[in-house]
Scaffold this motif. Structure first.
Motif, PDB file in Angstrom:
ATOM      1  N   LYS A 141       0.836  -1.198   0.000  1.00  0.00           N
ATOM      2  CA  LYS A 141       0.000   0.000   0.000  1.00  0.00           C
ATOM      3  C   LYS A 141       0.878   1.258   0.000  1.00  0.00           C
ATOM      4  CE  LYS A 141      -3.640   2.378   2.505  1.00  0.00           C
ATOM      5  NZ  LYS A 141      -4.418   2.481   3.718  1.00  0.00           N
ATOM      6  N   GLY A 142       1.951   1.240   0.762  1.00  0.00           N
ATOM      7  CA  GLY A 142       2.863   2.380   0.808  1.00  0.00           C
ATOM      8  C   GLY A 142       3.500   2.663  -0.543  1.00  0.00           C
ATOM      9  N   ASN A 143       3.844   1.615  -1.282  1.00  0.00           N
ATOM     10  CA  ASN A 143       4.412   1.796  -2.621  1.00  0.00           C
ATOM     11  C   ASN A 143       3.392   2.456  -3.546  1.00  0.00           C
ATOM     12  OD1 ASN A 143       6.806   0.581  -1.838  1.00  0.00           O
ATOM     13  ND2 ASN A 143       6.267  -1.409  -2.674  1.00  0.00           N
ATOM     14  N   SER A 144       2.145   2.040  -3.449  1.00  0.00           N
ATOM     15  CA  SER A 144       1.079   2.619  -4.282  1.00  0.00           C
ATOM     16  C   SER A 144       0.863   4.094  -3.938  1.00  0.00           C
ATOM     17  CB  SER A 144      -0.228   1.850  -4.096  1.00  0.00           C
ATOM     18  OG  SER A 144      -0.083   0.537  -4.553  1.00  0.00           O
ATOM     19  N   GLU A 145       0.872   4.401  -2.662  1.00  0.00           N
ATOM     20  CA  GLU A 145       0.688   5.795  -2.234  1.00  0.00           C
ATOM     21  C   GLU A 145       1.862   6.664  -2.675  1.00  0.00           C
ATOM     22  OE1 GLU A 145       0.005   5.399   1.979  1.00  0.00           O
ATOM     23  OE2 GLU A 145      -2.078   4.800   1.679  1.00  0.00           O
ATOM     24  N   ALA A 146       3.078   6.141  -2.615  1.00  0.00           N
ATOM     25  CA  ALA A 146       4.264   6.888  -3.052  1.00  0.00           C
ATOM     26  C   ALA A 146       4.194   7.180  -4.545  1.00  0.00           C
ATOM     27  CB  ALA A 146       5.531   6.121  -2.709  1.00  0.00           C
ATOM     28  N   LEU A 147       3.738   6.214  -5.311  1.00  0.00           N
ATOM     29  CA  LEU A 147       3.591   6.394  -6.752  1.00  0.00           C
ATOM     30  C   LEU A 147       2.567   7.495  -7.038  1.00  0.00           C
ATOM     31  CD1 LEU A 147       3.562   3.703  -9.382  1.00  0.00           C
ATOM     32  CD2 LEU A 147       1.688   5.312  -9.357  1.00  0.00           C
ATOM     33  N   PHE A 148       1.418   7.452  -6.375  1.00  0.00           N
ATOM     34  CA  PHE A 148       0.388   8.479  -6.552  1.00  0.00           C
ATOM     35  C   PHE A 148       0.942   9.858  -6.203  1.00  0.00           C
ATOM     36  CE2 PHE A 148      -2.870  11.181  -4.600  1.00  0.00           C
ATOM     37  CZ  PHE A 148      -3.712  11.363  -5.681  1.00  0.00           C
ATOM     38  N   LYS A 149       1.642   9.972  -5.083  1.00  0.00           N
ATOM     39  CA  LYS A 149       2.196  11.259  -4.650  1.00  0.00           C
ATOM     40  C   LYS A 149       3.231  11.780  -5.646  1.00  0.00           C
ATOM     41  CE  LYS A 149      -0.076  12.307  -1.002  1.00  0.00           C
ATOM     42  NZ  LYS A 149      -1.004  13.448  -1.111  1.00  0.00           N
ATOM     43  N   ALA A 150       4.020  10.894  -6.238  1.00  0.00           N
ATOM     44  CA  ALA A 150       5.011  11.308  -7.233  1.00  0.00           C
ATOM     45  C   ALA A 150       4.317  11.866  -8.478  1.00  0.00           C
ATOM     46  CB  ALA A 150       5.920  10.140  -7.601  1.00  0.00           C
ATOM     47  N   VAL A 151       3.268  11.190  -8.940  1.00  0.00           N
ATOM     48  CA  VAL A 151       2.518  11.662 -10.111  1.00  0.00           C
ATOM     49  C   VAL A 151       1.845  12.994  -9.780  1.00  0.00           C
ATOM     50  CG1 VAL A 151       0.551  11.193 -11.632  1.00  0.00           C
ATOM     51  CG2 VAL A 151       2.206   9.378 -11.114  1.00  0.00           C
ATOM     52  N   GLU A 152       1.198  13.068  -8.628  1.00  0.00           N
ATOM     53  CA  GLU A 152       0.539  14.305  -8.223  1.00  0.00           C
ATOM     54  C   GLU A 152       1.548  15.449  -8.125  1.00  0.00           C
ATOM     55  OE1 GLU A 152      -2.494  15.681  -4.734  1.00  0.00           O
ATOM     56  OE2 GLU A 152      -0.659  14.667  -4.088  1.00  0.00           O
ATOM     57  N   GLY A 153       2.686  15.211  -7.504  1.00  0.00           N
ATOM     58  CA  GLY A 153       3.718  16.242  -7.377  1.00  0.00           C
ATOM     59  C   GLY A 153       4.190  16.751  -8.726  1.00  0.00           C
ATOM     60  N   TYR A 154       4.385  15.835  -9.669  1.00  0.00           N
ATOM     61  CA  TYR A 154       4.810  16.230 -11.012  1.00  0.00           C
ATOM     62  C   TYR A 154       3.741  17.099 -11.665  1.00  0.00           C
ATOM     63  CZ  TYR A 154       5.999  16.038 -15.928  1.00  0.00           C
ATOM     64  OH  TYR A 154       6.296  16.386 -17.215  1.00  0.00           O
ATOM     65  N   LEU A 155       2.479  16.706 -11.567  1.00  0.00           N
ATOM     66  CA  LEU A 155       1.401  17.459 -12.190  1.00  0.00           C
ATOM     67  C   LEU A 155       1.240  18.839 -11.561  1.00  0.00           C
ATOM     68  CD1 LEU A 155      -1.216  14.600 -12.691  1.00  0.00           C
ATOM     69  CD2 LEU A 155       0.216  15.698 -14.439  1.00  0.00           C
TER      70      LEU A 155
END
Length: 163
Positions: A141-155
């Motif tokens: 779950k932590g890996n999935s949340e980190a991926l989402f945060k990385a995409v959100e941060g980029y956007l």
């Protein structure tokens, strides 16, 4: 062991169409760009990006390299939904206990102009597999949340991207 099902919801200030394009339509290209230390390669083995497409990702986390295959099961651009199934994984202790892991993701617009991303994950255990520890599931779950945060941060940092 029964099928394990988890639901997660995240909100973002990013508009729903941009999040959908980045997170669900172009995620493979974007991850190679924004997380090159983790995502080493993503190859399409079969298909054109729609349902039935099979991709293999090579990732490196914590000094361990893993190869993961997933298949796109459904993609609805109008409803901003995608379903895919992780079918194989080399080098992953968690996946060794499951036949597959299925994901259903929906991006919804919110009244404030942002979006809500809803994810349902279903873990289908192998017959006779050992129980999965809470720590293993938290790490996934932590890996999935980190991926989402990385995409959100980029956007958020690149307002013209996926506009």
């Amino acid at each position: 062991m029964a099928v394990l099902t988890f639901a997660n919801e995240a909100t973002s200030a990013v508009a729903a169409p941009r999040m959908f394009k980045a997170l669900l339509l172009d995620m493979d290209n974007l991850l190679l760009k924004i997380m090159p230390d983790i995502f080493k390669s993503i190859e399409t083995l079969q298909g054109d990006g729609g349902p039935g497409t099979v991709r293999e990702s090579t990732i490196a986390i914590g000094g361990t390299t893993k190869r993961i295959k997933h298949r796109i099961d459904a993609l609805d651009e109008e409803k901003m939904t995608k379903s895919y199934t992780m079918t194989e994984s080399e080098g992953d202790d968690l996946m060794a206990k499951f036949e597959s892991i299925a994901y259903e993701i929906a991006v919804e617009a919110t009244a404030d102009g942002g979006c809500k991303v809803k994810t349902v994950s279903k873990f289908f255990p192998k017959e006779g597999a050992a129980e999965v520890s809470e720590d293993q599931l938290k790490a996934h779950k932590g890996n999935s949340e980190a991926l989402f945060k990385a995409v959100e941060g980029y956007l958020l940092a690149n307002p013209q991207a996926y506009a």
